[in-house]
Design an enzyme around this catalytic site. Structure first.
Site, short mmCIF file in Angstrom:
data_model
loop_
_atom_site.label_atom_id
_atom_site.label_comp_id
_atom_site.label_asym_id
_atom_site.label_seq_id
_atom_site.Cartn_x
_atom_site.Cartn_y
_atom_site.Cartn_z
N GLU A 234 0.82 -1.21 0.00
CA GLU A 234 0.00 0.00 0.00
C GLU A 234 0.85 1.26 0.00
OE1 GLU A 234 -3.65 -1.75 2.74
OE2 GLU A 234 -1.87 -0.92 3.70
N ASP B 189 -7.37 -4.63 8.67
CA ASP B 189 -6.86 -3.46 7.94
C ASP B 189 -6.93 -3.63 6.43
OD1 ASP B 189 -4.88 -5.35 7.60
OD2 ASP B 189 -3.29 -4.19 8.52
#
Length: 347
Positions: A64, A235
């Protein structure tokens, strides 16, 4: 050999220098100071550009980018999450981050963020706990005793008055590791054989597990009134820790709804399920804990402003120290239009 100009050099904080910085400042003090920076930045939430992080998912994990800017500085973090790494002797999470000057676009800091992410995650958890946990909180259940667990325990000790931690992990060796690391921390450490045992008498329940799946670490019957749940393991899409019924009984607090509805515990709920944004609690625009029977839930997924705050903190902390090295990172020709000439002169 051409020597780089001052403009070409960017302060770089290596893992070794980050660890030296932590020991120089003190772990609990540094967590507390990072939390103060996060709180300060959350209180000016509306000045930031905000976007959900940009993920690249694979069957093995996720990579990410987490960008944000306050109009003067720009920051981003590169971070991965690969739960299978532990079985291969690797970190589940690794990260690095960068700050840049918006006016010129020039980077002003490059730093490791594997260690720093652990610090800022713990700082965020305890900061939120200081707003939402019962005032009398002294006992925390720590379910999931991996790389983040000690940081969480020490953050809640430093900022929320926790003096006892009850540890549980499906991997007994992880619990032994965590307990050994906390032996001289000033915390009372209790080994627990089941999650039910871990939450007994706890006012704060922290879940921090790594499996990339919808798991049920806490079932509805395990959670009584008046507790604060710090759910930090979920997450990404398809990765949760709490039974849906717990969410329906809780007042839910989030960093950035647009990201949390994709990645957090609330991905199991309707898109319009009410949540409260933390920045509104910190600025007094919304209420946090109202009474002793309320269940508060921090649906934590991590947000770019927290990393921005941690980067700004490190940038300030390393000034006039030797906890960094100048990295020759930017080409800086005498004539900014003559990059080719600079290359040729280097021969």
């Amino acid at each position: 050999m051409m020597q780089p100009s001052d403009k070409a050099l960017v302060p770089f904080v290596s893992v070794d220098n980050m660890m030296r910085l932590v020991h120089h400042i003190g772990l609990e003090k540094m967590i507390t100071q990072i939390a103060a920076q996060i709180e300060s930045d959350f209180k000016r939430w509306e000045s930031f550009d905000k976007t959900p992080r940009i993920p690249a998912h694979s069957p093995q994990g996720v990579i990410e980018l987490m960008p944000t800017s306050d109009g003067e500085a720009y920051g981003f973090k590169y971070v991965n999450g690969h739960p299978k790494n532990t079985s291969e002797g690797l970190q589940t999470v690794t990260a690095f981050g960068l700050l840049a000057d918006v006016y010129t676009g020039y980077p002003t800091l490059l730093t490791e963020m594997t260690m720093l992410t652990a610090l800022r995650t713990a700082a965020t958890s305890a900061l939120v706990g200081s707003y939402l946990a019962p005032n009398s909180s002294r006992v925390m259940a720590m379910i999931g005793n991996g790389a983040q667990s000690e940081f969480q325990c020490l953050a809640f000790k430093a900022m929320c008055g926790v003096d006892t931690v009850r540890l549980y992990d499906t991997d007994h060796a992880a619990t032994e590791k965590c307990a050994a690391n906390l032996k001289n921390s000033g915390l009372t450490v209790v080994h627990c054989k089941t999650p039910e045992d871990a939450i007994e008498g706890a006012q704060i329940i922290t879940t921090c597990t790594a499996d990339k799946k919808n798991a049920t670490i806490l079932t509805d019957n395990m959670v009584g009134p008046g507790v604060h749940i710090n759910a930090i393991g979920g997450d990404c899409p398809g990765k949760t820790e709490l039974h849906r019924d717990i969410l329906l009984r809780s007042d839910i607090f989030v960093e950035y709804p647009e990201q949390t509805r994709i990645e957090g515990e609330i991905q199991a709920l309707a898109e319009d399920h009410p949540v409260t944004e933390l920045w509104q609690v910190m600025t007094g625009q919304a209420k946090g804990r109202r009474d002793d029977r309320q269940i508060t839930l921090f649906d934590s997924v991590g947000f770019a402003i927290e990393d921005f705050s941690a980067l700004r903190y490190v940038q300030s902390a390393i000034k006039d120290t030797d906890f960094f090295e100048p990295l020759d990172m930017l080409a800086d020709p005498d004539d900014p239009r003559d990059l080719y000439g600079m290359l040729m002169r280097a021969s």
